[in-house]
Write a protein that holds these residues in place. Structure first.
Motif, PDB file in Angstrom:
ATOM      1  N   ARG A 277      36.477  64.720  11.541  1.00 54.94           N
ATOM      2  CA  ARG A 277      37.948  64.856  11.134  1.00 54.94           C
ATOM      3  C   ARG A 277      38.713  63.870  11.932  1.00 54.94           C
ATOM      4  O   ARG A 277      39.737  62.968  11.066  1.00 54.94           O
ATOM      5  N   GLU A 280      37.790  60.267  10.812  1.00 54.63           N
ATOM      6  CA  GLU A 280      38.286  59.856   9.172  1.00 54.63           C
ATOM      7  C   GLU A 280      39.882  59.561   8.999  1.00 54.63           C
ATOM      8  O   GLU A 280      40.166  58.697   8.138  1.00 54.63           O
ATOM      9  N   ARG A 287      34.367  55.008   6.376  1.00 55.70           N
ATOM     10  CA  ARG A 287      33.952  56.114   5.765  1.00 55.70           C
ATOM     11  C   ARG A 287      33.176  56.943   6.794  1.00 55.70           C
ATOM     12  O   ARG A 287      32.566  56.350   7.833  1.00 55.70           O
ATOM     13  N   SER A 295      35.662  65.833   2.162  1.00 54.49           N
ATOM     14  CA  SER A 295      35.320  64.390   1.440  1.00 54.49           C
ATOM     15  C   SER A 295      33.670  64.417   1.251  1.00 54.49           C
ATOM     16  O   SER A 295      33.215  63.695   0.481  1.00 54.49           O
ATOM     17  N   HIS A 296      32.816  65.241   1.825  1.00 57.32           N
ATOM     18  CA  HIS A 296      31.550  65.008   1.796  1.00 57.32           C
ATOM     19  C   HIS A 296      31.233  65.689   0.283  1.00 57.32           C
ATOM     20  O   HIS A 296      31.616  66.647  -0.007  1.00 57.32           O
ATOM     21  N   HIS A 299      29.764  69.119   0.387  1.00 60.48           N
ATOM     22  CA  HIS A 299      30.366  70.133   1.248  1.00 60.48           C
ATOM     23  C   HIS A 299      30.100  71.537   0.989  1.00 60.48           C
ATOM     24  O   HIS A 299      29.896  72.298   1.935  1.00 60.48           O
TER      25      HIS A 299
END
Ligand SMILES: Cc1ncc(COP(=O)(O)O)c(C=O)c1O
Length: 393
Positions: A277, A280, A287, A295-296, A299
């Motif tokens: 986190r 990011e 990335r 954002s994956h 997820h």
């Protein structure tokens, strides 16, 4: 504790108790049986042991009580009937293939495998008439399309190294079943503390015990877990014949590793998510790859399939290899080593180490760019890891 007693107990209990059988000495800790052979009471007993009608020990290439304790504990944690311990993770993969495949058989495997597994499949198994087709890990249609009548095995790691891509194991188990092939999962990144592939439909699990199962970077070892016939008979038969056996000392180290596995995986996954986190949020970072980030792209699958998101993450810095190497060289705390799964955080530049033997095209297909860095997050304070990374960011 034998297999029957193990049933019904929780994961954390099995991790510290399963597989232990006290000797008449009454020891609390598991002993290390450093013996190459075992003594028989009579010639008749020796003959019965060799014939297999008496189940006791013969020789430590076949069985050893400390190795058996590790095997039973890991089998209980993975929910498998049998486990065979091996000298390394690679010998677990090799033993699985040589015990269960023959010339003319076909493997469908993920592109995103540990580099040495890719090399074993492409450069060695092919010499013995076993063919391999590589497919993108997460695209089920690609797996389905690659299957042929002679396909016997689907092989993958999820999450993948280093980009943490996943595949839906329940769906892929369906593809394997329809193809009449076995689904083999290298569960090294998650370990059974976070993901139990057998419960999701996989047939076999392989491990590099060298990684999180040990957890403290001490020993090389591996294991295969699955049903009694394929693992207990066929993989075991290969092992006792070919000899890539785990040493009793290493088995004892791994037994101790399993006792703290659940706690370590939870704590290291928490720290990895905190770091992911934070990375990011930094403008210098292009990335971040970690299944715990919203954002994956997978997820939600990771939330469903895994108990936690794992301790490995990757991130891409602006400036390619120069910037990536500069960051590595600026660290003072994090270890520059290609190993992972340790309580000490490690940093790697995959393009020039773990994936260095791949051609540029293969590296591109694996998504391993020059600016990519992989972290295997350990147990240090997150603030100290952030400070160390900031030296080079
Ligand atoms: C996912 C995975 N599988 C297998 C292996 C091979 O294990 P070993 O080094 O114990 O032979 C590794 C080693 O890095 C790995 O990362």
């Amino acid at each position: 504790m034998d297999h029957e007693q193990a049933e019904g107990l929780g994961f954390d209990t099995l991790a510290v108790r399963a597989g232990q059988r006290r000797t008449p000495e009454g020891e609390h800790g598991e002993p290390i049986f450093t013996t190459s052979s075992f003594v028989f009471e009579s010639a008749a007993q020796a003959a019965a042991r060799f014939a297999g009608s008496d189940e006791g020990n013969v020789y430590s290439r076949f069985t050893n009580p400390t190795v058996r304790a590790f095997q039973e504990r890991l089998a209980a944690l993975e929910g498998g009937e049998s486990c065979v311990a091996t000298a390394s993770g690679m010998s677990a993969v090799l033993a699985t293939c040589l015990a269960l495949l023959k010339s003319g058989d076909h493997i469908v495997a993920s592109h995103s495998l540990f580099g040495t597994t890719l090399s074993l499949f492409s450069n060695y198994l092919t010499r013995f008439g076993i063919t391999v087709t590589f497919v993108p890990l997460s695209e089920l249609a690609g797996w389905e399309a690659a299957v042929r009548p002679e396909t016997r095995m689907l092989f993958l790691e999820t999450p993948s190294n280093p980009l943490t891509e996943l595949v839906d194991l329940v769906e892929l188990a369906g593809v394997a079943r329809r193809a009449g092939a076995m689904l083999v999962v290298d569960n090294c990144f998650c370990t059974p503390a976070l993901q139990r592939p057998l419960a999701l439909g996989a047939d076999l699990v392989v491990h590099s015990a060298t990684k999180f199962l040990d957890g403290q970077g001490r020993c090389i070892g591996g294991a295969v877990v699955g049903d009694r016939q394929r693992v207990g008979q066929e993989v075991f038969g290969f092992l006792r014949t070919a000899g890539p056996t785990m040493s009793p000392f290493n088995a004892w180290v791994f037994l101790k590793g399993l006792e703290t596995l659940s706690l370590r995986m939870r704590a290291q996954s928490d720290s990895a998510l905190a770091l992911a986190r934070w990375l990011e949020s930094l403008p210098q970072v292009r990335r971040v790859y970690h299944p715990g980030l919203p954002s994956h792209p997978q997820h939600l699958l990771a939330s469903r399939q895994q108990k936690h998101y794992g301790a490995v993450l990757s991130f891409e810095v602006e400036g390619g290899r120069r910037a990536a190497w500069g960051l590595i060289d600026a660290t003072r705390l994090i270890s520059i080593t290609a190993n992972l799964g340790d309580v000490k955080t490690t940093i790697t530049h995959p393009a020039t180490t773990t994936h260095g033997r791949l051609s540029p095209a293969e590296r591109e297909r694996a998504g391993v760019g020059e600016g990519l860095l992989r972290l295997s997050v350990g147990l240090e304070a997150v603030a100290d890891l952030q400070a160390d990374l900031l030296r080079g960011l």
